[in-house]
Design a protein around this motif. Structure first.
Motif, PDB file in Angstrom:
ATOM      1  N   PRO A 174      24.073   5.281   6.347  1.00 25.82           N
ATOM      2  CA  PRO A 174      22.623   5.410   6.557  1.00 25.82           C
ATOM      3  C   PRO A 174      21.800   4.990   5.342  1.00 25.82           C
ATOM      4  N   ILE A 175      22.273   5.330   4.132  1.00 21.25           N
ATOM      5  CA  ILE A 175      21.518   4.980   2.924  1.00 21.25           C
ATOM      6  C   ILE A 175      21.550   3.469   2.683  1.00 21.25           C
ATOM      7  N   VAL A 176      22.744   2.873   2.849  1.00 23.69           N
ATOM      8  CA  VAL A 176      22.852   1.424   2.660  1.00 23.69           C
ATOM      9  C   VAL A 176      22.013   0.686   3.701  1.00 23.69           C
ATOM     10  N   ALA A 203       6.890  -2.060  -1.306  1.00 31.88           N
ATOM     11  CA  ALA A 203       6.450  -0.884  -2.036  1.00 31.88           C
ATOM     12  C   ALA A 203       7.367   0.304  -1.757  1.00 31.88           C
ATOM     13  N   SER A 204       7.796   0.432  -0.497  1.00 32.46           N
ATOM     14  CA  SER A 204       8.687   1.529  -0.161  1.00 32.46           C
ATOM     15  C   SER A 204       9.998   1.400  -0.914  1.00 32.46           C
ATOM     16  N   PHE A 205      10.508   0.175  -1.049  1.00 31.64           N
ATOM     17  CA  PHE A 205      11.761  -0.026  -1.769  1.00 31.64           C
ATOM     18  C   PHE A 205      11.615   0.384  -3.230  1.00 31.64           C
ATOM     19  N   GLY A 206      10.497   0.049  -3.849  1.00 30.75           N
ATOM     20  CA  GLY A 206      10.279   0.468  -5.234  1.00 30.75           C
ATOM     21  C   GLY A 206      10.226   1.968  -5.359  1.00 30.75           C
ATOM     22  N   ASP A 207       9.576   2.614  -4.395  1.00 29.16           N
ATOM     23  CA  ASP A 207       9.515   4.072  -4.425  1.00 29.16           C
ATOM     24  C   ASP A 207      10.899   4.693  -4.253  1.00 29.16           C
ATOM     25  N   LEU A 208      11.671   4.111  -3.307  1.00 29.64           N
ATOM     26  CA  LEU A 208      13.000   4.663  -3.082  1.00 29.64           C
ATOM     27  C   LEU A 208      13.906   4.447  -4.289  1.00 29.64           C
ATOM     28  N   LEU A 209      13.743   3.318  -4.943  1.00 37.19           N
ATOM     29  CA  LEU A 209      14.579   3.029  -6.100  1.00 37.19           C
ATOM     30  C   LEU A 209      14.265   3.974  -7.246  1.00 37.19           C
ATOM     31  N   LEU A 210      12.987   4.345  -7.390  1.00 39.46           N
ATOM     32  CA  LEU A 210      12.594   5.220  -8.491  1.00 39.46           C
ATOM     33  C   LEU A 210      12.776   6.687  -8.158  1.00 39.46           C
ATOM     34  N   ASN A 211      12.879   6.979  -6.896  1.00 40.43           N
ATOM     35  CA  ASN A 211      12.956   8.382  -6.491  1.00 40.43           C
ATOM     36  C   ASN A 211      14.163   8.573  -5.579  1.00 40.43           C
ATOM     37  N   SER A 212      15.324   8.787  -6.170  1.00 42.05           N
ATOM     38  CA  SER A 212      16.552   8.932  -5.389  1.00 42.05           C
ATOM     39  C   SER A 212      16.534  10.222  -4.567  1.00 42.05           C
ATOM     40  N   VAL A 213      15.831  11.226  -5.047  1.00 42.07           N
ATOM     41  CA  VAL A 213      15.751  12.489  -4.302  1.00 42.07           C
ATOM     42  C   VAL A 213      15.046  12.264  -2.964  1.00 42.07           C
ATOM     43  N   LYS A 214      13.994  11.455  -2.994  1.00 37.66           N
ATOM     44  CA  LYS A 214      13.277  11.154  -1.751  1.00 37.66           C
ATOM     45  C   LYS A 214      14.170  10.377  -0.790  1.00 37.66           C
ATOM     46  N   LEU A 215      14.986   9.480  -1.332  1.00 37.86           N
ATOM     47  CA  LEU A 215      15.896   8.705  -0.500  1.00 37.86           C
ATOM     48  C   LEU A 215      16.890   9.616   0.218  1.00 37.86           C
ATOM     49  N   VAL A 216      17.486  10.549  -0.526  1.00 39.39           N
ATOM     50  CA  VAL A 216      18.446  11.470   0.079  1.00 39.39           C
ATOM     51  C   VAL A 216      17.755  12.355   1.105  1.00 39.39           C
ATOM     52  N   GLN A 217      16.541  12.825   0.796  1.00 34.22           N
ATOM     53  CA  GLN A 217      15.807  13.683   1.719  1.00 34.22           C
ATOM     54  C   GLN A 217      15.468  12.937   2.998  1.00 34.22           C
ATOM     55  N   ASP A 218      15.032  11.670   2.858  1.00 30.15           N
ATOM     56  CA  ASP A 218      14.730  10.873   4.039  1.00 30.15           C
ATOM     57  C   ASP A 218      15.977  10.658   4.888  1.00 30.15           C
ATOM     58  N   LEU A 240      18.615  12.649   5.072  1.00 27.18           N
ATOM     59  CA  LEU A 240      18.945  13.907   5.738  1.00 27.18           C
ATOM     60  C   LEU A 240      17.999  14.178   6.900  1.00 27.18           C
ATOM     61  N   ASP A 241      16.716  13.869   6.723  1.00 26.25           N
ATOM     62  CA  ASP A 241      15.758  14.045   7.824  1.00 26.25           C
ATOM     63  C   ASP A 241      16.098  13.129   8.991  1.00 26.25           C
ATOM     64  N   ALA A 242      16.496  11.897   8.668  1.00 28.13           N
ATOM     65  CA  ALA A 242      16.857  10.945   9.728  1.00 28.13           C
ATOM     66  C   ALA A 242      18.096  11.426  10.485  1.00 28.13           C
ATOM     67  N   ILE A 243      19.076  11.983   9.756  1.00 31.51           N
ATOM     68  CA  ILE A 243      20.282  12.493  10.414  1.00 31.51           C
ATOM     69  C   ILE A 243      19.939  13.681  11.321  1.00 31.51           C
ATOM     70  N   THR A 244      19.088  14.591  10.826  1.00 27.07           N
ATOM     71  CA  THR A 244      18.697  15.752  11.634  1.00 27.07           C
ATOM     72  C   THR A 244      17.939  15.333  12.888  1.00 27.07           C
ATOM     73  N   ALA A 251      22.944   4.898  16.238  1.00 25.58           N
ATOM     74  CA  ALA A 251      23.425   5.139  14.881  1.00 25.58           C
ATOM     75  C   ALA A 251      24.011   6.543  14.735  1.00 25.58           C
ATOM     76  N   THR A 252      23.400   7.514  15.403  1.00 23.76           N
ATOM     77  CA  THR A 252      23.930   8.876  15.355  1.00 23.76           C
ATOM     78  C   THR A 252      25.300   8.946  16.013  1.00 23.76           C
ATOM     79  N   GLU A 253      25.475   8.232  17.108  1.00 28.45           N
ATOM     80  CA  GLU A 253      26.785   8.217  17.767  1.00 28.45           C
ATOM     81  C   GLU A 253      27.855   7.615  16.868  1.00 28.45           C
TER      82      GLU A 253
END
Length: 598
Positions: free
Chosen positions: A197-199, A363-378, A380-384, A530-532
């Motif tokens: 999911p992250i990749v 812009a989203s990619f730059g934010d995700l690259l600088l904020n790994s915590v947000k990436l993991v949170q997103d 996890l939210d997507a999986i839920t 993707a969930t399946e």
């Protein structure tokens, strides 16, 4: 009273005079009885300053109320244009001149241009016939680029499938236990379950061609590292106990490299099968896209057949280290070819693969690259969110049956079966032929599933595939427990049952995909799909974890029982769902003439 569309006058076309009359694109709709025919008379003259242009009328989406309207533009009457007799928002544009006169009489065809039998001066817009529309839907948007993608997919996938057969075979020769193969398989599946999911989220923000080149470099590099570690294991002293093998530095590096290689391979597959094929075939050309998907599926099965067969033949004639060196040579040689084919594909498709992402995505990619915590949170939210949508889908039993099939890691071609057969001293060429025949059955299923659906209907065809697979796996299980499979007759029956069971497995895979496409809304298809895949990877993880615990070959029978039971449960669940259809299910599959509760 008639209702029509207003028009605006545009100046274009550098020609001195009209060579043919021009009819404005205007359509009138009048309810019965028809009103007295309105007359629109328009006389325009070009000034010397505009004598090289021709005025044209272009309809825009403006509603006009017409009773009896006369619009006149003359050289000396610009200040006395009569007003319209109803509320009309059309601006009046007057153009003066001395050599242009255009009169349009709506009810009577002017200039005798209309063919016999046509009762309107306004021609209908041309549309494609049904045959032309079907031909367009079956024509790829970039056919040359699509053929280049087929070549690229074939060459890259062939090397990948060869390595997927090579590493478990080499590890099985290196150590007779199932433990090394199970550990490597477990961590590769775990990397897919966690990292996919992250990749996938990050890949949406990278340019396509550079990402493709980088993934090829990563995959080839990790394959070379893995092969080098296995060769190093053959050249060092081999520990007798299986746990001692796991603590070797070369084995730890092998596990890490294999996990990275699998993520890179998965990303390349998604890039080709989900993104590039849509761009090259055309998202608005469904027939061409379906044909491209079918070709990619068959190429994948063909590569799986050839990869296993070729490496099996090599292992039967040469030493394991020599075969691994040959595989390394193919990997190194494939890298420049894949990069060149990628450039050719992009050029033949008019550089459609160079389409840039939106500013928001960058812009989203730059934010995700600088904020790994947000990436993991997103993530996890997507999986839920995906799990919540998955468990509430209408065709959940069909999807769960697909997931249960992934529990079958013992009675199917793969790392565990390869390790088992190598332990019993089966020739590598026979093992390669076995894996190739299993892939061939999948290829046959892509052709026979359509006839099965036509004869039984989509739901009963899926049930037939599951029952067929479960029955043959029961035969294979009975043969395994009846005695050692090292003898010729039991071995042939055991392997033949598994090969034939793949026909039922792939039939359900093809038909079940259509069931899921029918029952899942298009707006949620990617999320639920993707969930399946993630849940299926989790199922494989559970079974590979069991293989790690039951790592001795004598415990293979327990893994075989669990695998056969999972397939039997899938068939039972689907048949029970088919025997007790809900109102929603009946509404979804009303097109199936064979659909009746079992």
């Amino acid at each position: 009273m008639g209702t029509g569309l207003g028009s605006s006058i545009l100046l274009s076309s550098p020609r001195p005079h009209l060579s043919r009359p021009f009819l404005p694109l205007l359509r009138l709709r009048s309810p019965p009885p028809p009103p007295p025919p309105p007359l629109i008379s328009l006389s325009l003259s070009l000034s010397p300053r505009l004598d090289k242009f021709i005025p044209k009328c272009c309809v825009t989406n403006v509603e006009v109320e017409l009773d009896s309207v006369t619009v006149t533009c003359q050289n000396d009457e610009l200040n006395s244009i009569p007003s319209l007799q109803s509320s009309c928002p059309i601006p009046l544009v007057a153009i003066t001149g001395d050599d242009l006169d255009l009169d349009i009489d709506l009810p009577t065809p002017p200039f005798g241009l209309l063919p016999a039998g046509q009762n309107s001066v306004f021609e209908e817009l041309p549309v494609l016939s049904a045959g032309e529309q079907q031909s367009l839907a079956a024509t790829p948007a970039h056919p040359k680029g699509l053929y280049a993608m087929y070549a690229c997919y074939l060459f890259g996938n062939l090397v990948e499938q060869l390595w997927n057969f090579a590493w478990p075979a080499a590890l099985s020769i290196l150590h007779p236990s199932l433990l090394p193969v199970a550990v490597v398989g477990f961590f590769t599946k775990f990397s897919v379950f966690v990292g996919a999911p992250i990749v996938g989220k990050l890949m949406d923000h990278f340019p396509r061609i550079p990402t493709y080149n980088g993934l090829n470099v990563i995959q080839v590099a990790t394959q070379l590292i893995s092969a080098g570690m296995i060769i190093h294991g053959f050249n060092t002293i081999r520990p007798n106990s299986p746990p001692a093998v796991l603590l070797q530095p070369w084995f730890i590096v092998l596990v890490m490299a294999s996990a990275i290689e699998r993520i890179a391979g998965l990303a390349l597959g998604v890039t080709m099968e989900r993104d590039w094929v849509v761009l090259l075939a055309g998202s608005n050309r469904p027939v061409a896209l379906a044909q491209a998907n079918a070709i990619l599926n068959r190429l994948d099965l063909l590569c799986e057949t050839l990869g296993a067969s070729v490496f099996g033949i090599l292992l039967s004639k040469f030493s394991t280290v020599t075969c691994l060196k040959v595989a390394c040579g193919l990997m190194v040689g494939s890298l420049p070819v894949l990069i060149i084919l990628g450039q050719i594909m992009n050029r033949l498709s008019c550089y459609v693969l160079d389409c840039h992402r939106t500013t928001y995505e960058k812009a989203s990619f730059g934010d995700l690259l600088l904020n790994s915590v947000k990436l993991v949170q997103d993530s996890l939210d997507a999986i839920t969110h995906g799990w919540n949508e998955y468990k509430h889908q209408t065709v959940l039993p069909a999807s769960m049956a697909s997931v249960l099939l992934f529990f079958n890691v013992a009675l199917a071609p793969g790392a565990i079966m390869t390790a088992l057969l190598m332990h019993y001293g089966i020739s590598p060429s026979i093992i390669g032929a076995f894996s190739g025949l299993c892939s061939t059955m999948g290829l046959v299923a892509t052709f026979t599933s359509a006839g099965l659906v036509k004869r039984l209907g989509i739901l009963k065809a899926a049930a037939a595939g599951l029952i067929f697979q479960a029955s043959l796996l029961a035969v294979a299980l009975a043969v395994y427990w009846s005695g050692p499979i090292s003898k010729q007759a039991p071995l042939i029956i055991f392997l033949s049952s598994i090969v034939l069971s793949r026909l039922g497995h792939m039939s359900y895979d093809v038909v079940g995909t259509q069931i899921l496409q029918t029952g899942i809304p298009a707006s949620k298809a990617n999320l639920i799909g993707a969930t399946e895949v993630s849940i299926a990877s989790l199922a494989e993880l559970v079974m590979l974890g069991g293989a790690i615990i039951l790592n001795d070959v004598s415990h293979f029978g327990v893994l075989a029982i669990l695998s056969a039971a999972a397939v039997a449960c899938a068939a039972l669940m689907f048949c029970r769902w088919l025997a007790n259809p809900t109102d929603e299910q009946r509404e979804l599959f009303t097109f199936d003439p064979h659909f009746t509760p079992m």
